[in-house]
Every structure is written in structure tokens, then in C-alpha cells.
Design a protein around this motif. Structure first.
Motif, PDB file in Angstrom:
ATOM      1  N   ILE A   1      27.623  39.717  42.927  1.00 14.36           N
ATOM      2  CA  ILE A   1      26.565  38.943  43.580  1.00 14.36           C
ATOM      3  C   ILE A   1      27.148  37.985  44.611  1.00 14.36           C
ATOM      4  CG2 ILE A   1      26.530  37.114  41.815  1.00 14.36           C
ATOM      5  CD1 ILE A   1      23.461  36.995  42.253  1.00 14.36           C
ATOM      6  N   SER A   2      28.365  37.487  44.380  1.00 14.66           N
ATOM      7  CA  SER A   2      28.993  36.596  45.365  1.00 14.66           C
ATOM      8  C   SER A   2      29.240  37.333  46.680  1.00 14.66           C
ATOM      9  CB  SER A   2      30.304  36.036  44.817  1.00 14.66           C
ATOM     10  OG  SER A   2      31.206  37.082  44.473  1.00 14.66           O
ATOM     11  N   ASP A   3      29.585  38.619  46.597  1.00 13.31           N
ATOM     12  CA  ASP A   3      29.813  39.408  47.806  1.00 13.31           C
ATOM     13  C   ASP A   3      28.492  39.822  48.461  1.00 13.31           C
ATOM     14  OD1 ASP A   3      32.598  39.272  47.521  1.00 13.31           O
ATOM     15  OD2 ASP A   3      32.582  40.943  46.114  1.00 13.31           O
ATOM     16  N   ILE A   4      27.485  40.070  47.627  1.00 16.54           N
ATOM     17  CA  ILE A   4      26.155  40.366  48.171  1.00 16.54           C
ATOM     18  C   ILE A   4      25.648  39.166  48.974  1.00 16.54           C
ATOM     19  CG2 ILE A   4      23.732  40.686  47.538  1.00 16.54           C
ATOM     20  CD1 ILE A   4      25.122  43.257  47.215  1.00 16.54           C
ATOM     21  N   ARG A   5      25.890  37.970  48.459  1.00 12.63           N
ATOM     22  CA  ARG A   5      25.412  36.759  49.147  1.00 12.63           C
ATOM     23  C   ARG A   5      26.108  36.572  50.494  1.00 12.63           C
ATOM     24  NH1 ARG A   5      22.285  33.557  45.914  1.00 12.63           N
ATOM     25  NH2 ARG A   5      22.525  33.706  43.654  1.00 12.63           N
ATOM     26  N   GLN A   6      27.386  36.888  50.583  1.00 10.92           N
ATOM     27  CA  GLN A   6      28.122  36.651  51.829  1.00 10.92           C
ATOM     28  C   GLN A   6      28.109  37.854  52.763  1.00 10.92           C
ATOM     29  OE1 GLN A   6      32.299  36.047  51.661  1.00 10.92           O
ATOM     30  NE2 GLN A   6      32.757  37.936  50.571  1.00 10.92           N
ATOM     31  N   LEU A   7      27.491  38.954  52.349  1.00  9.78           N
ATOM     32  CA  LEU A   7      27.452  40.167  53.155  1.00  9.78           C
ATOM     33  C   LEU A   7      26.637  39.936  54.432  1.00  9.78           C
ATOM     34  CD1 LEU A   7      28.184  43.236  53.199  1.00  9.78           C
ATOM     35  CD2 LEU A   7      25.942  43.647  52.153  1.00  9.78           C
ATOM     36  N   THR A   8      27.239  40.201  55.575  1.00 13.42           N
ATOM     37  CA  THR A   8      26.541  40.085  56.858  1.00 13.42           C
ATOM     38  C   THR A   8      26.430  41.470  57.495  1.00 13.42           C
ATOM     39  OG1 THR A   8      28.535  39.733  58.192  1.00 13.42           O
ATOM     40  CG2 THR A   8      27.525  37.778  57.178  1.00 13.42           C
TER      41      THR A   8
ATOM     42  N   THR B   1      24.317  37.329  60.736  1.00 20.16           N
ATOM     43  CA  THR B   1      23.363  36.832  59.741  1.00 20.16           C
ATOM     44  C   THR B   1      23.541  37.592  58.433  1.00 20.16           C
ATOM     45  OG1 THR B   1      21.670  38.374  60.499  1.00 20.16           O
ATOM     46  CG2 THR B   1      21.692  36.166  61.499  1.00 20.16           C
ATOM     47  N   HIS B   2      23.130  36.975  57.340  1.00 19.71           N
ATOM     48  CA  HIS B   2      23.288  37.586  56.029  1.00 19.71           C
ATOM     49  C   HIS B   2      22.261  38.691  55.823  1.00 19.71           C
ATOM     50  CE1 HIS B   2      25.406  33.705  55.255  1.00 19.71           C
ATOM     51  NE2 HIS B   2      26.220  34.526  54.614  1.00 19.71           N
ATOM     52  N   VAL B   3      22.708  39.747  55.144  1.00 22.57           N
ATOM     53  CA  VAL B   3      21.831  40.878  54.867  1.00 22.57           C
ATOM     54  C   VAL B   3      20.761  40.487  53.861  1.00 22.57           C
ATOM     55  CG1 VAL B   3      21.744  43.242  53.977  1.00 22.57           C
ATOM     56  CG2 VAL B   3      23.678  42.506  55.399  1.00 22.57           C
ATOM     57  N   PHE B   4      21.155  39.719  52.836  1.00 23.83           N
ATOM     58  CA  PHE B   4      20.223  39.289  51.794  1.00 23.83           C
ATOM     59  C   PHE B   4      20.230  37.768  51.703  1.00 23.83           C
ATOM     60  CE2 PHE B   4      21.637  43.531  50.424  1.00 23.83           C
ATOM     61  CZ  PHE B   4      20.415  44.164  50.239  1.00 23.83           C
ATOM     62  N   VAL B   5      19.078  37.208  51.435  1.00 23.67           N
ATOM     63  CA  VAL B   5      18.958  35.777  51.135  1.00 23.67           C
ATOM     64  C   VAL B   5      18.360  35.677  49.729  1.00 23.67           C
ATOM     65  CG1 VAL B   5      17.961  33.567  51.787  1.00 23.67           C
ATOM     66  CG2 VAL B   5      18.625  35.205  53.564  1.00 23.67           C
ATOM     67  N   LEU B   6      19.208  35.376  48.765  1.00 25.45           N
ATOM     68  CA  LEU B   6      18.808  35.386  47.362  1.00 25.45           C
ATOM     69  C   LEU B   6      18.649  33.973  46.829  1.00 25.45           C
ATOM     70  CD1 LEU B   6      21.246  38.138  46.035  1.00 25.45           C
ATOM     71  CD2 LEU B   6      18.867  38.417  46.717  1.00 25.45           C
ATOM     72  N   PRO B   7      17.760  33.782  45.847  1.00 24.65           N
ATOM     73  CA  PRO B   7      17.659  32.475  45.187  1.00 24.65           C
ATOM     74  C   PRO B   7      18.879  32.221  44.309  1.00 24.65           C
ATOM     75  CG  PRO B   7      16.198  34.073  44.139  1.00 24.65           C
ATOM     76  CD  PRO B   7      16.775  34.752  45.347  1.00 24.65           C
ATOM     77  N   SER B   8      18.861  31.132  43.557  1.00 28.10           N
ATOM     78  CA  SER B   8      19.987  30.788  42.681  1.00 28.10           C
ATOM     79  C   SER B   8      20.203  31.895  41.647  1.00 28.10           C
ATOM     80  CB  SER B   8      19.722  29.466  41.972  1.00 28.10           C
ATOM     81  OG  SER B   8      18.622  29.593  41.088  1.00 28.10           O
TER      82      SER B   8
ATOM     83  N   GLU C   1      13.400  41.498  47.625  1.00 26.02           N
ATOM     84  CA  GLU C   1      14.756  41.178  48.073  1.00 26.02           C
ATOM     85  C   GLU C   1      15.753  41.327  46.926  1.00 26.02           C
ATOM     86  OE1 GLU C   1      17.021  39.138  51.427  1.00 26.02           O
ATOM     87  OE2 GLU C   1      15.229  40.362  51.213  1.00 26.02           O
ATOM     88  N   VAL C   2      15.384  40.832  45.746  1.00 24.80           N
ATOM     89  CA  VAL C   2      16.252  40.950  44.574  1.00 24.80           C
ATOM     90  C   VAL C   2      16.373  42.409  44.149  1.00 24.80           C
ATOM     91  CG1 VAL C   2      16.480  40.358  42.131  1.00 24.80           C
ATOM     92  CG2 VAL C   2      15.832  38.598  43.782  1.00 24.80           C
ATOM     93  N   LYS C   3      15.270  43.144  44.218  1.00 25.91           N
ATOM     94  CA  LYS C   3      15.302  44.565  43.842  1.00 25.91           C
ATOM     95  C   LYS C   3      16.261  45.337  44.737  1.00 25.91           C
ATOM     96  CE  LYS C   3      12.400  48.698  43.315  1.00 25.91           C
ATOM     97  NZ  LYS C   3      11.027  49.237  43.232  1.00 25.91           N
ATOM     98  N   ARG C   4      16.172  45.132  46.045  1.00 31.39           N
ATOM     99  CA  ARG C   4      17.043  45.838  46.977  1.00 31.39           C
ATOM    100  C   ARG C   4      18.516  45.471  46.750  1.00 31.39           C
ATOM    101  NH1 ARG C   4      15.356  48.470  51.396  1.00 31.39           N
ATOM    102  NH2 ARG C   4      13.120  48.616  51.781  1.00 31.39           N
ATOM    103  N   ALA C   5      18.778  44.185  46.559  1.00 29.93           N
ATOM    104  CA  ALA C   5      20.164  43.746  46.366  1.00 29.93           C
ATOM    105  C   ALA C   5      20.738  44.328  45.072  1.00 29.93           C
ATOM    106  CB  ALA C   5      20.221  42.225  46.339  1.00 29.93           C
ATOM    107  N   PHE C   6      19.952  44.316  44.010  1.00 30.04           N
ATOM    108  CA  PHE C   6      20.430  44.808  42.716  1.00 30.04           C
ATOM    109  C   PHE C   6      20.692  46.300  42.772  1.00 30.04           C
ATOM    110  CE2 PHE C   6      19.797  46.466  38.401  1.00 30.04           C
ATOM    111  CZ  PHE C   6      20.645  45.649  37.674  1.00 30.04           C
TER     112      PHE C   6
END
Length: 326
Positions: A188-195, A241-248, A173-178
Motif C-alpha cells: 500500500i505504501s507503493d500504491i500511495r506513491q505510484l505516479t 500526479t498520483h495514480v490513486f488517492v487513498l484514505p488512511s 478507488e479502494v477497489k481498483r487499488a486493491f
């Protein structure tokens, strides 16, 4: 719609005017005294801090730190009316030479710049409120002000991005988001809220349509095939729903560093490096500064010029490689 917007704006301006009148006429802790000439700098910073926090701004702690520094420098009763060019010169000198952190170290140049800029911005707001006629920092020449230090922005080159693509990551999940961020520049703030509702597919391909978290401006961001490749496979009924669910964020950065180490990359990696990499990649491949600025969602093209300097330095190094051949 135009008439409704006009009426809404008029109502908002009326509410602001009434709130300002109420604020100037209230004698409660943190409020301003009725006469602008009696307003201390500390009182104004307290009110300004509350306004920024109420507007969702993230500079509250910086303003609180500035209020503390001002009290150490000039005392708690310095009034806005008493501030002048000499006060501003002394404040800058205090930041650069006399104020120390809790660890006893002088302020970093970038931190001193942030404290200077925060007070300068607060005084500009005081001018708009009619508390002072002008900002005394405007009376300083450019050489007397603290300039923003040239920041070192780490970025990944194409071969390093290829190495990451070829290397398994601790978190897919982190690899895809990065990697998506490397090819589109989202924070990263926009990645987190991306639906999934933000991702629009049409005959021309895919693009992201959203309002950015940091600047609150609409962003139209076309996605290349390489960028779209790193989106998870969409499923029916996933619209909001969010595209990515990332940890802290600290955990994300820890996973990224472990992944980079596996790929043989020695640079200090954080998620924001993806944004620097995208900007540098675009300019290196020939995109103009204005287009790159819009893709990054910058509100001012001057914010993008830092990346242009990085690319220019790369060009100088590339040209100088010729010297070793003759």
C-alpha cells in the motif's frame, strides 16, 4: 559517471569516519564515551536508535523498547565489554519467561523474536564500529536462539478474487487499488506513491518502474492485462500526479472488510492480503521462487519461501483429496 561515483563514495566514507571520531570523542547526553571499553549497552542503543531514525528506518520504537528491557534485565550500567554468552542466554530467557506487557501478559513469540533480532542487529553494528570484537549472540547455538515463528499469512484464492471483482465496493478507488495489488503485489505504501510517470507503456505492454518505499530498491514490475485493467484511465498532463488517492490505512481496511463481507468472504481482510494473494497465486500457477521474489521486490529470496510453504501445504491437501475416493 564512474569517476564521479568513486569520488562521492570516498567523500561519504571520509565524512562517516570524521563523524564517528566526533561521536566517540563527545561527552554529551546520548553520545559514546571516548573509550569503547567504557561504553554501556544503553549508551550504544541510544546512539544506534538516533542513527536508524536519521537514516529513515522505522525500527526506532523497537530499539527504544529493547533499551528499556535491557535495563530491566541487567541494569543501566551493563557495558558492551561485559556482555557474553551468559548475558545473551539470560536476555532470551527474560524475554520468553519473565518480561510481561503493560497488560500483564507474556510476550507473543513473534514480539519476543523482534526484540531479540533488534538487539542482535544493534550488536552487529557495534562490531562494525569497533566497539566490540564480536557479537556474543554468535556464540549461541541455533537451539538457544529465538526462531521466527511460522507466520499465518491470509490470502485470497482465485474464486474469492472473482467474487470481489463481481461485488460493488463502498469505494471504487479502494477497489481498483486493491485489485491492482492482487495482480502485481505492490504494498500500500507503493500504491500511495505510484505516479503516472512510474507507469511505462511500450510495444511489449505496460510495466511499473519505481523505487519501493520500504526497501528503497528499484523495481521493474511487468503488468499483466488483468492488472493494467484496474488502473484509472490516464489523462494528458498527469505525469507526476498520483495514480490513486487513498484514505488512511485504517479507513482503507474498514472499507475492504465491508466489501469482503458483501462478497461473502469471511476472512480477516487488510490491504496487505492483496500482496499475499499475488505471491501465492504466482507460485500456484507455476512461477519459480526466484522470479516471484523479484516481482515482490524482496531483497532476499528467503523472504519469499514462506509463500512456497503455503503452496506446498495446498499441494498436500490436494493430493490427500484422493483418499476420500477409495
Amino acid at each position: 559517471t564512474r569517476r564521479q561515483n568513486h569520488a562521492t563514495l570516498a567523500a561519504a566514507l571520509a565524512a562517516k569516519a570524521q563523524r564517528t571520531i566526533d561521536l566517540l570523542g563527545t561527552r554529551c547526553p546520548g553520545a559514546l564515551p571516548p573509550q569503547p571499553a567504557q561504553t554501556t549497552l544503553g549508551q550504544w542503543l541510544a546512539v544506534y536508535c538516533k542513527r536508524q531514525a536519521g537514516a529513515g528506518r522505522k525500527d526506532r520504537r523497537i530499539i527504544e523498547a529493547v533499551a528499556h528491557i535491557v535495563e530491566l534485565y541487567a541494569g543501566p550500567r551493563i557495558s558492551l565489554a561485559a556482555m557474553g554468552r551468559r548475558f545473551c542466554q539470560g536476555y532470551i530467557d527474560f524475554l520468553l519467561t519473565r518480561y510481561h506487557t503493560h497488560a500483564g501478559r507474556p510476550l507473543a513469540r513473534n514480539t519476543a523474536y523482534n526484540y531479540y533480532r533488534a538487539l542482535n542487529t544493534a550488536l552487529n553494528a557495534a562490531v562494525r564500529e569497533g566497539l566490540i570484537h564480536d557479537n556474543p549472540f554468535g556464540r549461541l547455538c541455533a537451539a538457544e536462539k529465538i526462531r521466527r515463528p511460522d507466520s499465518q499469512r491470509p490470502y485470497l484464492v482465485i474464486d474469492e478474487i472473482k467474487a470481489l471483482i463481481a461485488t460493488p465496493a463502498p469505494s471504487d478507488e479502494v477497489k481498483r487499488a486493491f485489485l491492482l495489488a492482487c495482480f502485481c503485489g505492490l504494498r500500500i505504501s507503493d500504491i500511495r506513491q505510484l505516479t503516472w510517470d512510474n507507469i511505462v507503456r511500450d510495444s511489449r505492454g505496460s510495466h511499473i518502474d519505481m523505487v519501493t518505499q520500504k526497501t528503497h530498491v528499484p523495481l521493474y514490475l511487468p503488468l499483466s492485462a488483468q492488472a493494467a485493467k484496474w488502473l484509472p484511465a490516464p489523462r494528458d498532463g498527469m505525469g507526476s500526479t498520483h495514480v490513486f488517492v487513498l484514505p488512511s490505512s485504517p479507513h482503507v481496511n474498514s472499507l475492504l472488510r465491508a466489501w469482503a463481507a458483501r462478497a461473502g468472504i469471511a476472512k480477516h481482510i487488510s490491504f496487505h492480503v492483496s500482496r499475499h494473494s499475488f505471491a501465492t497465486l504466482m507460485l500456484t500457477l507455476g512461477a519459480d521462487l526466484y522470479t516471484t521474489s523479484k516481482l515482490l521486490g524482496h531483497t532476499d529470496v528467503r523472504m519469499t519461501q514462506t509463500y512456497a510453504r503455503i503452496v506446498n501445504e495446498k499441494k498436500v491437501r490436494a493430493v490427500n483429496l484422493v483418499d476420500g475416493l477409495f
